[in-house]
Design an enzyme around this catalytic site. Structure first.
Site, PDB file in Angstrom:
ATOM      1  CG  ASP A   1      86.006  92.054  10.158  1.00 49.47           C
ATOM      2  OD1 ASP A   1      86.328  92.396   9.006  1.00 49.47           O
ATOM      3  OD2 ASP A   1      84.818  92.018  10.550  1.00 49.47           O
TER       4      ASP A   1
ATOM      5  CG  ASP B   1      81.881  88.568  18.899  1.00 50.68           C
ATOM      6  OD1 ASP B   1      81.755  87.467  19.458  1.00 50.68           O
ATOM      7  OD2 ASP B   1      81.843  88.711  17.668  1.00 50.68           O
TER       8      ASP B   1
ATOM      9  NE  ARG C   1      84.957  95.059  10.719  1.00 52.23           N
ATOM     10  CZ  ARG C   1      83.654  95.315  10.805  1.00 52.23           C
ATOM     11  NH1 ARG C   1      83.212  96.551  10.673  1.00 52.23           N
ATOM     12  NH2 ARG C   1      82.784  94.361  11.032  1.00 52.23           N
TER      13      ARG C   1
ATOM     14  CB  SER D   1      78.061  86.071  12.585  1.00 56.87           C
ATOM     15  OG  SER D   1      79.084  87.042  12.594  1.00 56.87           O
TER      16      SER D   1
END
Length: 412
Positions: free
Chosen positions: A128, A19, A99, A180
């Site tokens: 996320d 990404d 995160r 992923s």
């Protein structure tokens, strides 16, 4: 919508994965050739950081910050969550609490760099995006946020690979290994490809699938014993050797990865409303949770233990939903810290082919009394239980008497 003309400098949350690798050139193409400053938060993803600076600069970034957040991650996020016993649908929150610590540092760098916007590579389907943005809005409430997955025409990871190939962006994956993944010192998650069909068994024995250990099938035939020491709920020693919490987690990952990898295959309920299938490797973390829970059975009274278990669900929801920086989470952490004041002692565990077997626990604050609980002779007066039962049963007995009397009257 953000006025693109005003965006001259963007700070990008950069992992070097699929990404964020394509986001750098995409930002420059779609935001007036803006300056892109990449920020990678080191939360223990190890080899994933190798070659990151060269890659970021070659794809258009003006600079890359690699920030070591491992100590803060462990001490301020992992340990408080573990002490709370917070578990979301069996998931030990490995991505969830990573995160906020990353987003916090990104916000600090964005301020220092005088950035016009912050960008992340989270998809519009995932959790996320919420975790990043709730933290960013806490620290930089007026900073515009760019989320390419909510803007661009790319629809899949396959199209992302097409974009990367067209722009000569090197990738560590291919179309066959395009899971992923998210990795840090606490866990590794796997999603996508064959795992999207819940009827498929994960290929645990396939070389390269597992990264933090082995399948129980490939584990040694001899068990491994470990001991863990805790002070006020926090881990302080492994096998009688004093270590920091971070060192203990890393050492447990090695021990458990070689002997008994703890695997979790679940279909979880995402915050955004859909169900998602994921496979998680959390070797050291699972052991730490089990050992801490074991010690609490000795040190916590019944009322505290039961209320703490109730609030652990709320704590886990807050972490999973990205609500770390909220008054409620802070209040719950204060409650947890109070409950942990006497959670001090040693736990021994036996690890064998995917099993975590209790092998002893000791604490000077233990509320367990062998003398009282024994089936042998003791000073406990068993006659005392008669009065206890009579008082406890009183409302039940009286309700039954009333019901029987009314039933008798109605049957006349």
């Amino acid at each position: 919508m953000t006025n693109k003309e005003n965006i001259k400098k963007v700070v990008l949350a950069y992992s070097g994965g699929l990404d964020t690798s394509i986001i750098i050139p995409w930002l420059k193409e779609n935001y007036n050739n803006c300056e892109v400053i990449a920020v990678s938060g080191n939360v223990g993803q190890a080899d994933e950081l190798e070659g990151l600076e060269e890659k970021a600069l070659k794809t258009g970034a003006s600079k890359l910050y690699v920030e070591d957040l491992t100590e803060e991650f462990v001490d301020d996020f992992i340990v408080p969550t573990m002490k709370a016993g917070a578990i979301y649908e069996e998931y030990l929150l490995g991505t969830s609490f990573a995160r906020p610590v990353i987003a916090k540092r990104i916000a600090e760098i964005a301020i220092a760099e005088g950035a016009d916007a912050i960008c992340h590579g989270c998809t519009g389907k995932g959790n996320d995006q919420v975790r990043f943005e709730l933290t960013l809005k806490h620290f930089v409430p007026d900073m515009p946020i760019i989320a390419p997955w909510r803007e661009w025409d790319i629809k899949s990871r396959e199209e992302e690979i097409d974009y990367a190939e067209a722009h000569n962006i090197p990738l560590k994956i291919n179309r066959e290994t395009n899971y992923s993944k998210d990795k840090n010192l606490w866990h590794l998650s796997h999603e996508g490809l064959d795992l999207e069909d819940v009827g498929n068994e994960p290929t645990y024995e396939k070389k390269g699938f597992l990264e933090m250990g082995v399948s129980p099938i490939d584990a040694p035939d001899a068990p491994t014993y470990i001991t863990l020491d805790f002070e006020k709920g926090a881990p302080v020693a492994l096998n009688d050797k004093k270590m920091s919490a971070k060192e203990i987690i890393l050492a447990l990952n090695e021990i458990c990865g070689a002997n008994v990898i703890v695997l979790l295959d679940i279909v979880e309920n995402r915050l955004v409303g859909m169900k998602c299938r994921g496979v998680y490797e959390t070797p050291g973390g699972t052991i730490l949770y089990k050992a801490h829970e074991y010690l609490e059975t000795l040190c916590l009274d019944k009322l505290t233990a039961h209320k703490k278990a109730e609030l652990a669900i709320t704590f886990a929801d807050l972490v999973y939903n990205g609500q770390w920086y909220t008054p409620l989470r802070e209040a719950l952490s204060a409650f947890v810290d109070k409950t942990q004041e006497k959670v001090t002692g040693k736990v021994r565990l036996k690890l064998y082919k995917g099993n975590i077997i209790k092998a002893g626990a000791w604490s000077k604050y233990s509320l367990y009394s062998e003398e009282i609980a024994t089936f042998g002779e003791s000073d406990y007066n068993q006659k005392d239980s008669e009065g206890f039962i009579n008082l406890l049963v009183l409302p039940i007995k009286f309700q039954a008497m009333v019901d029987h009397a009314n039933a008798k009257e109605e049957n006349k």
